[in-house]
Design a protein around this motif. Structure first.
Motif, PDB file in Angstrom:
ATOM      1  N   ILE A   1       0.829  -1.199   0.000  1.00  0.00           N
ATOM      2  CA  ILE A   1       0.000   0.000   0.000  1.00  0.00           C
ATOM      3  C   ILE A   1       0.865   1.252   0.000  1.00  0.00           C
ATOM      4  N   HIS A   2       1.974   1.157   0.750  1.00  0.00           N
ATOM      5  CA  HIS A   2       2.828   2.335   0.922  1.00  0.00           C
ATOM      6  C   HIS A   2       4.276   1.873   0.946  1.00  0.00           C
ATOM      7  N   ILE A   3       5.141   2.574   0.211  1.00  0.00           N
ATOM      8  CA  ILE A   3       6.572   2.261   0.191  1.00  0.00           C
ATOM      9  C   ILE A   3       7.358   3.547   0.351  1.00  0.00           C
ATOM     10  N   THR A   4       8.403   3.477   1.171  1.00  0.00           N
ATOM     11  CA  THR A   4       9.293   4.629   1.361  1.00  0.00           C
ATOM     12  C   THR A   4      10.704   4.221   0.919  1.00  0.00           C
ATOM     13  N   VAL A   5      11.292   5.044   0.077  1.00  0.00           N
ATOM     14  CA  VAL A   5      12.667   4.801  -0.380  1.00  0.00           C
ATOM     15  C   VAL A   5      13.452   6.090  -0.278  1.00  0.00           C
ATOM     16  N   SER A   6      14.750   5.950  -0.169  1.00  0.00           N
ATOM     17  CA  SER A   6      15.629   7.113  -0.153  1.00  0.00           C
ATOM     18  C   SER A   6      15.914   7.556  -1.582  1.00  0.00           C
ATOM     19  N   GLU A   7      16.086   8.843  -1.752  1.00  0.00           N
ATOM     20  CA  GLU A   7      16.423   9.354  -3.075  1.00  0.00           C
ATOM     21  C   GLU A   7      17.734   8.736  -3.537  1.00  0.00           C
ATOM     22  N   GLY A   8      17.732   8.268  -4.785  1.00  0.00           N
ATOM     23  CA  GLY A   8      18.912   7.607  -5.331  1.00  0.00           C
ATOM     24  C   GLY A   8      18.895   6.093  -5.196  1.00  0.00           C
ATOM     25  N   ALA A   9      18.034   5.596  -4.350  1.00  0.00           N
ATOM     26  CA  ALA A   9      17.925   4.146  -4.181  1.00  0.00           C
ATOM     27  C   ALA A   9      17.095   3.547  -5.301  1.00  0.00           C
ATOM     28  N   SER A  10      17.208   2.230  -5.434  1.00  0.00           N
ATOM     29  CA  SER A  10      16.412   1.541  -6.452  1.00  0.00           C
ATOM     30  C   SER A  10      14.998   1.293  -5.936  1.00  0.00           C
ATOM     31  N   LEU A  11      14.100   1.027  -6.888  1.00  0.00           N
ATOM     32  CA  LEU A  11      12.689   0.868  -6.549  1.00  0.00           C
ATOM     33  C   LEU A  11      12.118  -0.327  -7.286  1.00  0.00           C
ATOM     34  N   GLU A  12      11.298  -1.098  -6.604  1.00  0.00           N
ATOM     35  CA  GLU A  12      10.503  -2.122  -7.266  1.00  0.00           C
ATOM     36  C   GLU A  12       9.118  -2.130  -6.661  1.00  0.00           C
ATOM     37  N   LEU A  13       8.112  -1.947  -7.484  1.00  0.00           N
ATOM     38  CA  LEU A  13       6.715  -2.000  -7.055  1.00  0.00           C
ATOM     39  C   LEU A  13       6.103  -3.274  -7.638  1.00  0.00           C
ATOM     40  N   ARG A  14       5.421  -4.003  -6.773  1.00  0.00           N
ATOM     41  CA  ARG A  14       4.917  -5.308  -7.177  1.00  0.00           C
ATOM     42  C   ARG A  14       3.486  -5.248  -7.716  1.00  0.00           C
ATOM     43  N   CYS A  15       3.238  -6.126  -8.679  1.00  0.00           N
ATOM     44  CA  CYS A  15       1.910  -6.233  -9.269  1.00  0.00           C
ATOM     45  C   CYS A  15       1.699  -7.681  -9.698  1.00  0.00           C
ATOM     46  N   ASN A  16       0.593  -8.259  -9.265  1.00  0.00           N
ATOM     47  CA  ASN A  16       0.191  -9.591  -9.711  1.00  0.00           C
ATOM     48  C   ASN A  16      -1.206  -9.501 -10.315  1.00  0.00           C
ATOM     49  N   TYR A  17      -1.412 -10.268 -11.368  1.00  0.00           N
ATOM     50  CA  TYR A  17      -2.698 -10.196 -12.035  1.00  0.00           C
ATOM     51  C   TYR A  17      -3.315 -11.577 -12.139  1.00  0.00           C
ATOM     52  N   SER A  18      -4.609 -11.574 -12.373  1.00  0.00           N
ATOM     53  CA  SER A  18      -5.340 -12.812 -12.611  1.00  0.00           C
ATOM     54  C   SER A  18      -6.121 -12.634 -13.904  1.00  0.00           C
ATOM     55  N   TYR A  19      -5.806 -13.524 -14.862  1.00  0.00           N
ATOM     56  CA  TYR A  19      -6.468 -13.462 -16.161  1.00  0.00           C
ATOM     57  C   TYR A  19      -6.268 -14.790 -16.854  1.00  0.00           C
ATOM     58  N   GLY A  20      -7.221 -15.190 -17.686  1.00  0.00           N
ATOM     59  CA  GLY A  20      -7.168 -16.507 -18.295  1.00  0.00           C
ATOM     60  C   GLY A  20      -6.083 -16.684 -19.332  1.00  0.00           C
ATOM     61  N   ALA A  21      -5.644 -15.611 -19.934  1.00  0.00           N
ATOM     62  CA  ALA A  21      -4.604 -15.697 -20.963  1.00  0.00           C
ATOM     63  C   ALA A  21      -3.625 -14.563 -20.699  1.00  0.00           C
ATOM     64  N   THR A  22      -2.908 -14.149 -21.720  1.00  0.00           N
ATOM     65  CA  THR A  22      -1.998 -13.023 -21.546  1.00  0.00           C
ATOM     66  C   THR A  22      -2.769 -11.732 -21.746  1.00  0.00           C
ATOM     67  N   PRO A  23      -2.846 -10.925 -20.716  1.00  0.00           N
ATOM     68  CA  PRO A  23      -3.617  -9.674 -20.842  1.00  0.00           C
ATOM     69  C   PRO A  23      -2.743  -8.542 -21.343  1.00  0.00           C
ATOM     70  N   TYR A  24      -3.368  -7.420 -21.565  1.00  0.00           N
ATOM     71  CA  TYR A  24      -2.616  -6.185 -21.702  1.00  0.00           C
ATOM     72  C   TYR A  24      -2.312  -5.688 -20.288  1.00  0.00           C
ATOM     73  N   LEU A  25      -1.105  -5.195 -20.067  1.00  0.00           N
ATOM     74  CA  LEU A  25      -0.700  -4.767 -18.734  1.00  0.00           C
ATOM     75  C   LEU A  25      -0.173  -3.339 -18.780  1.00  0.00           C
ATOM     76  N   PHE A  26      -0.459  -2.600 -17.727  1.00  0.00           N
ATOM     77  CA  PHE A  26      -0.122  -1.184 -17.703  1.00  0.00           C
ATOM     78  C   PHE A  26       0.342  -0.763 -16.306  1.00  0.00           C
ATOM     79  N   TRP A  27       1.166   0.270 -16.297  1.00  0.00           N
ATOM     80  CA  TRP A  27       1.450   1.007 -15.081  1.00  0.00           C
ATOM     81  C   TRP A  27       1.117   2.481 -15.329  1.00  0.00           C
ATOM     82  N   TYR A  28       0.357   3.041 -14.376  1.00  0.00           N
ATOM     83  CA  TYR A  28       0.010   4.452 -14.404  1.00  0.00           C
ATOM     84  C   TYR A  28       0.545   5.121 -13.150  1.00  0.00           C
TER      85      TYR A  28
END
Lengths: 114, 114
Positions: free
Chosen positions: A9-36
């Protein structure tokens, strides 16, 4: 039915550090995927999208995401975070079957500390 | 180029009063149109989407309704607002003929029901 899970829900990182935000999906085939990304009080802006082909996609503002079919994941990454990246990030899945429906996750709010 | 306009930007309404939020798209024809609601901690919830004039699909049973009287106009309405209708409402469009799921958002309308 398609669905998207953003476990952080909430992530805090220091400026200059690396970032990874997680996303898992449920769909019967390969969907279109987006980040906004959404700045406070604003609409959403598309960062990147995946339809097919190369599983590593590049987006704007130095972001990238990797589609992993085996894990049903589409995680967002950035090697070095800038203070201006503080915002809320949404993962979304679209239905390539022509159903015209796009489903969003609950979002991850990113805080960047100096 | 395509643009999307949404108004009013801010609205404060008493419980039981009616609601009308308007959204118009310029620079494209036959768009898919969407209404999303964003409530604190709940991400973006798809309320309605439309693939053509007079064609409305409702995703969530609720106190709201939508109409599409013209190709590029989408209206969100309520006859009697509830406290739970408070939130940030986002209108969006996507291409119909070449649907890819990529959405283009308006700036949003913040509704407070007192």
């Amino acid at each position: 039915a398609q669905s998207v899970t953003q476990p952080d829900i909430h992530i805090t990182v220091s400026e200059g550090a690396s970032l990874e935000l997680r996303c898992n999906y449920s769909y019967g085939a390969t969907p279109y995927l987006f980040w906004y990304v959404q700045s406070p009080g604003q609409g959403l802006q598309l960062l990147l999208k995946y339809f097919s082909g190369d599983t590593l996609v590049q987006g704007i503002k130095g972001f990238e995401a990797e589609f992993k079919r085996s894990q049903s994941s589409f995680n967002l990454r950035k090697p070095s975070v800038h203070w201006s990246d503080a915002a809320e990030y949404f993962c979304a899945v679209g239905d390539p079957g022509g159903y015209q429906k796009v489903t969003f996750g609950t979002g991850t709010k990113l805080q960047v500390i100096p | 180029s395509q643009t999307i306009h949404q108004w009013p930007a801010t609205l404060v309404q008493p419980v039981g009063s009616p609601l009308s939020l308007e959204c118009t798209v310029e620079g494209t024809s036959n768009p898919n149109l969407y209404w999303y609601r964003q409530a604190a901690g709940r991400g973006l919830q798809l309320l309605f989407y439309s693939v053509g004039i007079g064609q409305i699909s409702s995703e969530v049973p609720q106190n709201l309704s939508a109409s599409r009287p013209q190709d590029r106009q989408f209206i969100l309405s309520s006859k009697k607002l509830l406290l739970s209708d408070s939130g940030f409402y986002l209108c969006a469009w996507s291409g119909l003929a070449d649907f890819t799921g990529e959405l283009f958002f308006g700036e949003g309308s913040r509704l407070t029901v007192l």
